[in-house]
Enzyme design. Structure first.
Site, PDB file in Angstrom:
ATOM      1  N   LYS A  21     -29.098   5.648  14.131  1.00  0.00           N
ATOM      2  CA  LYS A  21     -28.408   4.608  13.363  1.00  0.00           C
ATOM      3  C   LYS A  21     -29.074   3.273  13.686  1.00  0.00           C
ATOM      4  O   LYS A  21     -29.437   3.035  14.854  1.00  0.00           O
ATOM      5  CB  LYS A  21     -26.926   4.595  13.769  1.00  0.00           C
ATOM      6  CG  LYS A  21     -26.057   3.658  12.942  1.00  0.00           C
ATOM      7  CD  LYS A  21     -24.591   3.755  13.385  1.00  0.00           C
ATOM      8  CE  LYS A  21     -23.677   2.949  12.474  1.00  0.00           C
ATOM      9  NZ  LYS A  21     -22.249   3.078  12.828  1.00  0.00           N
ATOM     10  N   SER A  40     -19.067   4.114   8.889  1.00  0.00           N
ATOM     11  CA  SER A  40     -20.228   3.277   8.622  1.00  0.00           C
ATOM     12  C   SER A  40     -21.559   3.987   8.877  1.00  0.00           C
ATOM     13  O   SER A  40     -22.582   3.553   8.360  1.00  0.00           O
ATOM     14  CB  SER A  40     -20.164   2.033   9.509  1.00  0.00           C
ATOM     15  OG  SER A  40     -20.254   2.384  10.874  1.00  0.00           O
ATOM     16  N   SER A  51     -16.258   5.864  12.331  1.00  0.00           N
ATOM     17  CA  SER A  51     -17.579   5.821  11.690  1.00  0.00           C
ATOM     18  C   SER A  51     -18.505   6.991  11.967  1.00  0.00           C
ATOM     19  O   SER A  51     -19.553   7.096  11.340  1.00  0.00           O
ATOM     20  CB  SER A  51     -18.300   4.533  12.072  1.00  0.00           C
ATOM     21  OG  SER A  51     -17.852   3.503  11.244  1.00  0.00           O
TER      22      SER A  51
HETATM   23  N1  GLN Z   1     -14.078   1.904   8.933  1.00  0.00           N
HETATM   24  C1  GLN Z   1     -13.727   1.245  10.137  1.00  0.00           C
HETATM   25  C2  GLN Z   1     -14.008  -0.230  10.019  1.00  0.00           C
HETATM   26  O1  GLN Z   1     -14.549  -0.644   9.047  1.00  0.00           O
HETATM   27  C3  GLN Z   1     -14.454   1.845  11.302  1.00  0.00           C
HETATM   28  C4  GLN Z   1     -15.844   1.394  11.443  1.00  0.00           C
HETATM   29  C5  GLN Z   1     -16.536   2.007  12.621  1.00  0.00           C
HETATM   30  O2  GLN Z   1     -16.060   2.968  13.208  1.00  0.00           O
HETATM   31  N2  GLN Z   1     -17.668   1.438  12.983  1.00  0.00           N
HETATM   32  O3  GLN Z   1     -13.671  -0.971  10.906  1.00  0.00           O
END
Ligand code: GLN
Length: 472
Positions: free
Chosen positions: A81, A156, A180
């Protein structure tokens, strides 16, 4: 079978038996990337030259005796990532603010994987700064779901999940602050591990919300997931939140089975808002677990309904502090600006931490966070593990939720509580709906990864979902 389709375990066996070389394996992944990345947009950077060079070196090493034994990932192409600092390789967090930023050091996890012999095949696309659930917040354009390119792959860590199910790599890394890893794993039909908070070092990973960030990975099987955790888990002198808790050999008890293991189903998760089709798949998964000998029982996590509210106060508060360093002086060049989602979170977080509102929002949220953690502590006195769907709905169409942040935030309803409580979660494939995958998560007490792997591994033997691949 094309080499890029192999699991880590299969590739290791093949390399050991000299059926193929790491160079051939790496070339197969790069070819797949060339073919399909223009459509999927899973990578921000492809490390073709470096990967081929490292593959050649791996083959040389492998020919000199015991290196394959000593280095569990020797010659295996892995995607990272773009939040993981990689020495000498551009790292952007999918934000133009860090366009052309080249770290001078490796994140601890990157270093550990490299030391184990892994090859960095490229850096994957994601929501900028890991803010999002769909991958659409990337400054480099959205990643497409390989199962249907009109749909989101989940976020994400969108590119990590999409590149893996598209066989562009043998595994990929991710971060999970509120879901994410588990959400994109579920939407792309791969295995995703969010380890216990602190099990894996955060050093060198671009921070989102420091008390919630967990570093984990995507793999094609549960066994591969265990294998990777063996490499990356453990105390790190550069991250004070990694405790000295023993790192188990996560492979050893994979076949421990689930006979008489008590698995809890939180009744609050099966309530309103759960898509009927997801519920049907979930019930099928529960029957599969039961047929393997698990005892399924209903439990209650009474503070579940506050999860999203608590998460979306604590997380932006920490984001507002962590993003302050990209001021164009310390980091960032000041020409490119934050996107809307990052700005929204900075404003929210600055507000909830401000002198007049700290007690009403941040402090209150921290108190409820403790109650959420206590819910889990209480539940784990009655059951060994908990299973739930990862998301209340199947993947949605690109563009469907971008203009409605609140709707987007609600897709995290089943995942954020594990981060608030610091417990581990393993997402495994649970079937398809309209040609799109959905997943189930197995949650356990802190540092119970070994148990999660044995539940996931056995479940995987009873189903065939994880072997399904998209037609690209
Ligand atoms: N979807 C969640 C957010 O936008 C989690 C994001 C993540 O785990 N990095 O905060």
């Amino acid at each position: 079978m094309s080499l890029n389709k192999l699991t880590i375990k299969e590739a290791r066996d093949g390399l050991r038996q000299k059926k193929f070389s790491s160079l051939e394996l790496t070339k197969a992944c790069l070819e797949q990337i060339k073919k399909h990345n223009p459509t999927l947009n899973a990578f921000i950077t492809v490390c073709e030259k470096e990967a081929l060079e490292t593959a050649k070196k791996s083959d040389e090493l492998a020919s000199q005796g015991d290196a394959l034994k000593a280095m569990p990932l020797l010659g295996i192409p892995i995607a990272f990532k773009d939040l993981f600092s990689t020495k000498g390789i551009k790292t952007t967090a999918a934000s133009k603010v860090l366009n052309n930023y080249i770290p001078t050091y490796d994140a601890t996890v990157v270093k550990k994987l490299k030391d184990a012999g892994a090859i960095i095949i490229g850096k994957t696309n994601c929501d900028a700064w890991a803010h999002g659930s769909s991958g659409e917040n990337s400054d480099f354009g959205p990643t497409k779901n390989p199962w249907n390119t009109e749909y989101v792959p989940g976020g994400s860590s969108s590119g990590s999940a999409a590149s893996l199910v598209a066989d562009m790599c043998l595994a990929s890394t991710g971060t999970d602050t509120g879901g994410s890893i588990r959400l994109p794993a579920s939407f792309c039909n791969v295995v995703g591990l969010k380890p216990t908070y602190g099990r894996v070092s955060r050093y060198g990973i671009i921070a989102m919300a420091s008390s919630l960030d967990s570093i984990g990975h995507f793999t094609k099987t549960v066994e591969d997931s265990a294998l990777l955790l063996n490499v990356i888990a453990g105390k790190d002198e550069f991250d004070a939140t990694t405790p000295g808790v023993d790192v188990q050999n996560y492979i050893k008890n994979l076949n421990a089975g689930v006979k008489d293991i008590k698995i809890g189903i939180p009744k609050e998760y099966i309530a309103k808002g759960l898509d009927k089709t997801v519920q049907t798949r979930f019930e099928q998964a529960l029957r599969a677990l039961e047929s393997l000998g698990a005892i399924i029982q209903e439990i209650s996590l009474p503070h579940t309904e506050y999860g999203i509210a608590v998460y979306y106060i604590i997380q932006p508060s920490e984001v507002s502090s962590n993003l302050a360093r990209y001021d164009g002086i310390r980091y960032g060049h000041g020409r490119e600006k934050f996107g809307d989602e990052a700005k929204r979170r900075i404003m929210l977080g600055t507000y909830t931490l401000s002198a007049g509102y700290y007690d009403a929002y941040y402090k209150k949220a921290m108190q409820v966070r403790t109650l959420i953690k206590k819910d889990f502590d209480e539940a784990f006195t009655k059951v060994d593990a908990i299973v739930t769907p990862v998301s209340p709905t199947p993947p949605w169409k690109l563009g469907e939720k971008v203009s409605d942040p609140l709707k987007m935030y609600l897709s995290d309803i089943f995942t954020v509580t594990a981060n608030l409580a610091g417990i581990p979660g393993l997402s495994v494939p649970m079937g398809f709906e309209g040609g799109l995958p959905v997943g189930m998560q197995v949650l356990g007490p802190q540092f119970s990864e070994e148990l999660l792997f044995s539940v996931g591994h056995l479940y995987e033997q009873a189903i065939d979902w994880h072997n399904q691949k998209p037609k690209l």
